[in-house]
Design a protein around this motif. Sequence first.
Motif, PDB file in Angstrom:
ATOM      1  N   ARG A   1      -5.640  -7.562  -0.808  1.00 52.71           N
ATOM      2  CA  ARG A   1      -5.181  -8.945  -0.632  1.00 52.71           C
ATOM      3  C   ARG A   1      -5.937  -9.938  -1.526  1.00 52.71           C
ATOM      4  O   ARG A   1      -5.290 -10.717  -2.246  1.00 52.71           O
TER       5      ARG A   1
ATOM      6  N   SER B   1       0.828  -1.216   0.000  1.00 55.68           N
ATOM      7  CA  SER B   1       0.000   0.000   0.000  1.00 55.68           C
ATOM      8  C   SER B   1       0.859   1.262   0.000  1.00 55.68           C
ATOM      9  O   SER B   1       0.479   2.273  -0.607  1.00 55.68           O
TER      10      SER B   1
ATOM     11  N   GLU C   1      -5.304   4.565   0.449  1.00 63.83           N
ATOM     12  CA  GLU C   1      -4.497   3.649   1.245  1.00 63.83           C
ATOM     13  C   GLU C   1      -5.388   2.723   2.083  1.00 63.83           C
ATOM     14  O   GLU C   1      -5.132   1.523   2.174  1.00 63.83           O
TER      15      GLU C   1
ATOM     16  N   SER D   1      -7.005   0.189  -0.123  1.00 69.71           N
ATOM     17  CA  SER D   1      -6.013  -0.805  -0.517  1.00 69.71           C
ATOM     18  C   SER D   1      -5.789  -1.811   0.601  1.00 69.71           C
ATOM     19  O   SER D   1      -5.718  -3.027   0.359  1.00 69.71           O
ATOM     20  N   GLU D   2      -5.682  -1.315   1.838  1.00 65.79           N
ATOM     21  CA  GLU D   2      -5.480  -2.217   2.966  1.00 65.79           C
ATOM     22  C   GLU D   2      -6.663  -3.175   3.120  1.00 65.79           C
ATOM     23  O   GLU D   2      -6.504  -4.319   3.498  1.00 65.79           O
ATOM     24  N   ARG D   3      -7.848  -2.679   2.807  1.00 65.17           N
ATOM     25  CA  ARG D   3      -9.041  -3.516   2.961  1.00 65.17           C
ATOM     26  C   ARG D   3      -9.155  -4.588   1.877  1.00 65.17           C
ATOM     27  O   ARG D   3      -9.586  -5.704   2.149  1.00 65.17           O
TER      28      ARG D   3
END
Lengths: 254, 194
Positions: free
Chosen positions: B36, A64, B28, B31-33
Amino acid sequence: MIHEFIHEKIGAYAIGALDRDEVPDVEAHLRECAECAQALAGYRRLPPALNLAVPDAPLPDGFSERLVRRATERQRPVAMPIPFRRPPVRDGLHRYWQRLGDALLPWGLAAACLLVALLATGRISELNADLSEHRSYRAQITEVMASPGLRTRAVEPVNSQVQGNLFVSKTRDSAVLMCTGLPPPEEGRVYQVWLTGGGKVASAGTFKTWSSGTYYFLVHPSEGLAPYNRLRVTVEPEGGSSAPSGRDVMRARF
Amino acid sequence: MAAIGDNTGSTDEDLVHALAAGDVSALEILSERHSRPAYSLALRILQDSGWAEEVVQDVWLKLWKNPALYDASRGDLRRWLLSVTHNASVDGLRGRRGTSVRRDGGAVALELARDTGEDPSESAWKSLQAERVQEALAELPPSQRQAVELAYFEGLSQSEIATRTGEPLGTIKTRVRLGLEKLKRSLERVGMRQ
């Protein structure tokens, strides 16, 4: 016979497994056959499901952070499509500065050129005023789009390829029109936003797009949004019109 | 760039609005959520971690550049992300093979049913869904599963699968058709209708 032949291909079509030369016949049949269209709707559930059927893999370290770095290294598109919102053009010199500012400011690389030009002509105070106005405009849009209970309305293109949404904030009594795929208007023309409702038509302002075709327009009428139930955008002469006179390019409901 | 404050408790839709307003922290957090599962999908297709990362990041950057690409009224963000990641990955594979890109484009995303809102149990529910799909795939006869997987995860057309496996084209078509029919029925049986 054709129906059975095509029907057997629907599943493969839904996951993109048909050979290219088979696709046109299938799509033509789908437009005419409700049974096959219904079957397709059933198979359309498979790709999202298959997307889940993969082994879980951890993200690489720093994924990220690298994404954010790439995003911030690029010119933020929001900064480009939200141009200065100024009153109608006053004179030739002012028009020149408007165009120069609009074209160069979003790109940092051009800032030095602009600075030199402004210093040479003593117009830096005007630029500062423009920048301040620009920032204020962006801040207002940010506030509207971050407000609670924001409603999203799809924009309907009219004789254009424009896509977008109208974000309506009751708490702010404002809206933001976000559109993309809208080409720059012809020379001497602008896009004009109109609010309509109860037989009333009011101009909400004008704007131009650039090569990105993306634009954010703040709709904030002094009387609020309550009198209006629709928004439309037309092409008008530079400076705007008192009533819609040009071709429509999009519309939306509040 | 204007920040919109703490977004950590925000829904995806809120964050997309913030992203559209230029808040890079929203990007951001999203993206973190969601990166993956998208990265897992890209890696499954591309079999190359660097390439998979590049594809997923490119998808996010397209959304960053043009937030209108995602229409919340047509489905949740994760499904959109996975659909676009799948298409980009398969197009990348096909480009490397020298074959043409797929025709379905974003149509899959457009067909998604509405599924909005965050729920504390959402993550567990999505894991359960993933398990069910994996089980349904595992229940297919190996030849049908192989045909479906070659088509979907490697972007091969039925003719290309026939060439790859050395089986007659008619056999491959039958395997794809039967495999997809069974998969659809299995998922419907366990309640996955969307």
